[in-house]
Design an enzyme around this catalytic site. Structure first.
Site, PDB file in Angstrom:
ATOM      1  CB  CYS A  20      70.724  92.948   3.381  1.00 26.38           C
ATOM      2  SG  CYS A  20      69.823  91.576   3.909  1.00 26.38           S
ATOM      3  CB  CYS A  59      69.341  89.147  -1.968  1.00 28.92           C
ATOM      4  SG  CYS A  59      69.135  90.683  -1.131  1.00 28.92           S
TER       5      CYS A  59
END
Length: 383
Positions: free
Chosen positions: A121, A218
């Protein structure tokens, strides 16, 4: 103008010349709705920069709205920006996240490896999509994030350093950055410890001052990892086999287990097995079998080294000679003294000074020379 005595105690006062120079620079600060990014934006303001915020949405909500905190995080980010008097931009990177992070995550799990999506990410979203959008669409000279790392030098000479707070250092997650990306980024809270960050937020009366740090992956949030993964990858149950070649149970799917795991194996009540706990020591992907052994010090748990591939060096120069340094094979691990031996520009052999437990293929090995994060790679196999 908001004032924080804690900030004044821990940051040097800049000269008028420094403030004037910073005033010509526009910084887009990634605002997550957490305390670290909130305080980062304030620090940048105090240092004279033109500061604006950007909230990234990287995951589309699904049926489990209880677990998705995006709306609450956006509200907190907006409240902080309002308090600081800065503009908040919003951008949706969910498509990029799905294509470049999540699909890779699923592919790796399917192959029996244990990837780290947070590293991907940072590589694909926060320091690529966000950096490009901030520079090209918002006219940023720099981006800033709430990561606990530090930067030394500028532009072509930028180096990535560990964060000052050893308990919060996040350089492990940023090893894929290039020196150019590091040079275009500011990390304001990397220079202080977490309790000071919270104290500054308290001084300012920010809504995020007491907000709990986010944990876990996340896109999963607080929900159970096993339940989440089962929605995207059909589980393939198989045998649990001991290192002595005895089948002693069944597993729900190799993807639910990781090397060194002790809990949740469902092994018990075996005759002549003794009292020592069982540990996962290997995965036989070809036969869909989980390999286990008894005892936390079983030899099969340990490796004398590893082979790493998919290498990223912050200065982008491959290592072509043996190098003595330290390595982390997982986050928050103590540094392991080691020697890197290059095999070719894409692959290295790493030999530890002492054997290490639960070195896990698919995870990242990240290398350091003192405070400097050199870069790293993906663990391809154990030695």
């Amino acid at each position: 103008m908001l004032i924080s005595n804690t900030y004044n105690q821990h940051f040097p006062q800049l000269t008028q010349e420094q403030l004037a120079r910073n005033a010509t620079k526009k910084v887009i600060c990634g605002m997550s709705g957490g305390v670290d990014s909130s305080v980062s934006a304030f620090i940048l303001q105090q240092q004279g920069y033109q500061v604006e915020g950007l909230f990234m949405k990287n995951w589309e909500e699904d049926d489990d709205t209880d677990y998705c905190t995006a709306a609450a995080d956006l509200a907190d980010a907006q409240a902080v920006c309002d308090k600081l008097g800065i503009k908040l931009h919003k951008i949706n990177f969910a498509a990029e996240y799905w294509d470049n992070v999540f699909e890779h995550f699923l592919t790796e799990y399917k192959a029996g490896r244990t990837p780290n999506p947070d590293i991907l990410c940072n590589k694909e979203i926060k320091f690529k999509a966000f950096l490009e959008y901030a520079a090209e669409d918002l006219g940023a000279d720099y981006i800033a994030t709430g990561h606990y790392v530090r930067r030394a030098g500028d532009n072509e000479n930028a180096k990535l350093l560990r964060g000052l707070d050893p308990n919060k250092d996040q350089s492990y997650f940023l090893y894929t950055l290039s020196h150019k990306q590091v040079g275009q980024s500011l990390f304001p809270v990397g220079e202080i410890e977490k309790p000071i960050v919270r104290a500054i937020a308290e001084d300012l009366g920010l809504i995020t001052a007491k907000k709990k740090d986010s944990t876990g992956i996340c896109f999963i949030g607080e929900r159970k990892f096993k339940d989440f993964l089962a929605r995207y990858l059909p589980a393939q149950p198989g045998n649990i086999r001991t290192v002595d070649d005895e089948i002693i149970g069944r597993h729900d799917g190799l993807m639910y287990h990781t090397l060194g795991q002790r809990k949740g194996l469902g092994i018990g009540g075996l005759k002549n097995a003794g009292d020592e706990a069982w540990y996962v020591v290997d995965k036989d992907v070809e036969n869909n079998e989980l390999i286990v052994a008894q005892g936390h010090d079983h030899p099969r748990l340990f490796s004398k080294g590893l082979i790493a591939s998919q290498l990223h060096w912050v200065d982008r120069e491959p290592i072509r000679e043996s190098l003595r340094c330290t390595v982390k094979t997982r986050y928050r691990q103590q540094d392991i003294p080691c020697v890197i031996e290059p095999i070719d520009d894409e692959t290295i052999r790493v030999i530890f000074d002492e054997p290490q437990s639960a070195v896990t293929p698919g995870q990242s090995a990240v290398f350091y020379l003192g405070e400097v994060c050199l870069g790293g790679g993906i663990i391809a196999e154990r030695i």
